[in-house]
Scaffold this active site. Sequence first.
Site, short mmCIF file in Angstrom:
data_model
loop_
_atom_site.label_atom_id
_atom_site.label_comp_id
_atom_site.label_asym_id
_atom_site.label_seq_id
_atom_site.Cartn_x
_atom_site.Cartn_y
_atom_site.Cartn_z
N GLY A 1 19.98 -6.33 -43.70
CA GLY A 1 19.35 -6.19 -45.00
C GLY A 1 18.66 -7.47 -45.42
O GLY A 1 18.23 -7.61 -46.56
N ARG B 1 5.05 2.17 -40.91
CA ARG B 1 5.70 1.59 -42.09
C ARG B 1 4.87 1.64 -43.37
O ARG B 1 5.42 1.94 -44.44
CB ARG B 1 6.14 0.14 -41.80
CG ARG B 1 7.13 0.03 -40.65
CD ARG B 1 7.72 -1.36 -40.58
NE ARG B 1 8.66 -1.61 -41.65
CZ ARG B 1 8.43 -2.37 -42.71
NH1 ARG B 1 7.29 -2.99 -42.85
NH2 ARG B 1 9.34 -2.52 -43.63
N CYS C 1 -5.88 12.14 -38.18
CA CYS C 1 -6.31 13.12 -39.16
C CYS C 1 -5.20 13.40 -40.17
O CYS C 1 -4.59 14.48 -40.21
CB CYS C 1 -6.79 14.38 -38.46
SG CYS C 1 -8.25 14.00 -37.48
C1 PLP Z 1 18.66 -0.65 -38.95
C2 PLP Z 1 19.98 -1.26 -38.97
C3 PLP Z 1 20.11 -2.66 -39.01
C4 PLP Z 1 18.92 -3.60 -39.09
O1 PLP Z 1 18.30 -3.64 -40.34
P1 PLP Z 1 17.14 -4.69 -40.62
O2 PLP Z 1 16.73 -4.45 -42.01
O3 PLP Z 1 16.05 -4.44 -39.64
O4 PLP Z 1 17.68 -6.05 -40.42
C5 PLP Z 1 21.38 -3.17 -38.96
N1 PLP Z 1 22.47 -2.37 -38.87
C6 PLP Z 1 22.38 -1.04 -38.83
C7 PLP Z 1 23.60 -0.22 -38.71
C8 PLP Z 1 21.13 -0.44 -38.88
O5 PLP Z 1 21.06 0.90 -38.86
#
Ligand code: PLP
Length: 410
Positions: free
Chosen positions: A227, A307, A337
């Site tokens: 996160g 994204r 498209c």
């Molecule tokens: C996607 C994910 C991450 C990585 O998240 P980031 O925001 O790319 O750092 C870490 N742990 C789990 C379980 C995930 O699904």
Amino acid sequence: MEIVDQRYVIQGVDLLDLTKEYGTPVYVYDAAVIARQVGLMKEAFKGQSLRIKYAAKALTNVSILKLMRSLGVGVDVVSKQELQLALAAGYQPSEIQFTPNCVDFQEIRWAAEQQVQVTLDNIPMLEEFGKAYGADKPCCIRFNPHIMAGGHLKISTGHIDSKFGISILQLPEILEVVKRYNITVNGLHIHTGSDILDTEVFLKGAGILLGVAKNFPSLEYIDFGSGFKVSYQEGDPATDIFDLGKQLKVVFGDFCKEYGRELELWFEPGKFLVSEAGMLLVNANVVKTTPATVFVGVDSGMNHLLRPMMYDSHHEMINISNPNGHTRVYAVVGYICETDTLGWNVTLAEVTAGNIIAIQNAGAYGFSMASNYNSRLRPAEVLVLNGEAHLIRRREKLDDLLSTQIEIEL
Ligand SMILES: *Cc1c(COP(=O)(O)O)cnc(C)c1O
């Protein structure tokens, strides 16, 4: 990327030359930036027994996984196939963590039989795991602490309606199952989403997880997920990992003292390690002026970089063919498209057809989310390592599209 003698380069490798050699669109990754990000994490959590488990789904190329392993980084996988790719890249099972979501027990069993650390995120699978292994195989439990992280619901996984993790409110039920099957819980996990704004929210989640940890006497580690917010444009708030490191050190240190043992501190960053390292180089096919807008139509789109459409993410762009040009404002759009706007109000040095546009911050969830929509081929990937460009995935061919299709007789 930097400008040397009016040319955009990565580690001295000229990007326009790369597009001549490998064509467009092409993903280009800078290994030095990945190494720098790994270094930052290690520095920020110095003095703790930190384990970094790279979230492979962000960018899953085996050469990237190999690079991660060479940097001393473990790996977090979310599917059997990612797990197999990690093994193919040379990872030992003991360096791999499997954190699936809503998979069937066969897949979990397969991973467990590979001697990979498994994280469970629902009670039925915890029960299955208990029935199959009892105390013989340890597992980690993923909790949902119900904190709201980040602004975008799709990338926020900690709220009450989220499908991820086992609710912290179901702790009694978890404990009952753990006791019934004598399950060895060796890790606890949270991952509250991909866009945590600040240390305070992060620590709130951490505090909730540590609050329940004393119920599990066999812990070896606590996994705080990821996160880490990455800055996508000037002025964007990014997670200050040094501040987080400093504060978490205190909280985690106090917890370990109370728990009676030093535990390992795990993180599983994806974006933080690879986002900035990657860019997508695209060709401007056409500059199309309408009464309202000047569009730059490029030879890519939502099929290669989803994204902006899925998360409203912002990606800085640079016209690398015109380093000294006067700037103008454009809408940069794809050739699919669908409405696949890569960026509105993008300030670029004047674009003419045939210019190469670098879409920045495309290392994470770029190629790994790419598709063949509109029967377009997926791009090549190039890794710049020690001043040299390496092709790490060839561009797809029509044969690749046809290879899984079966033509019937008519
Ligand atoms: C996607 C994910 C991450 C990585 O998240 P980031 O925001 O790319 O750092 C870490 N742990 C789990 C379980 C995930 O699904």
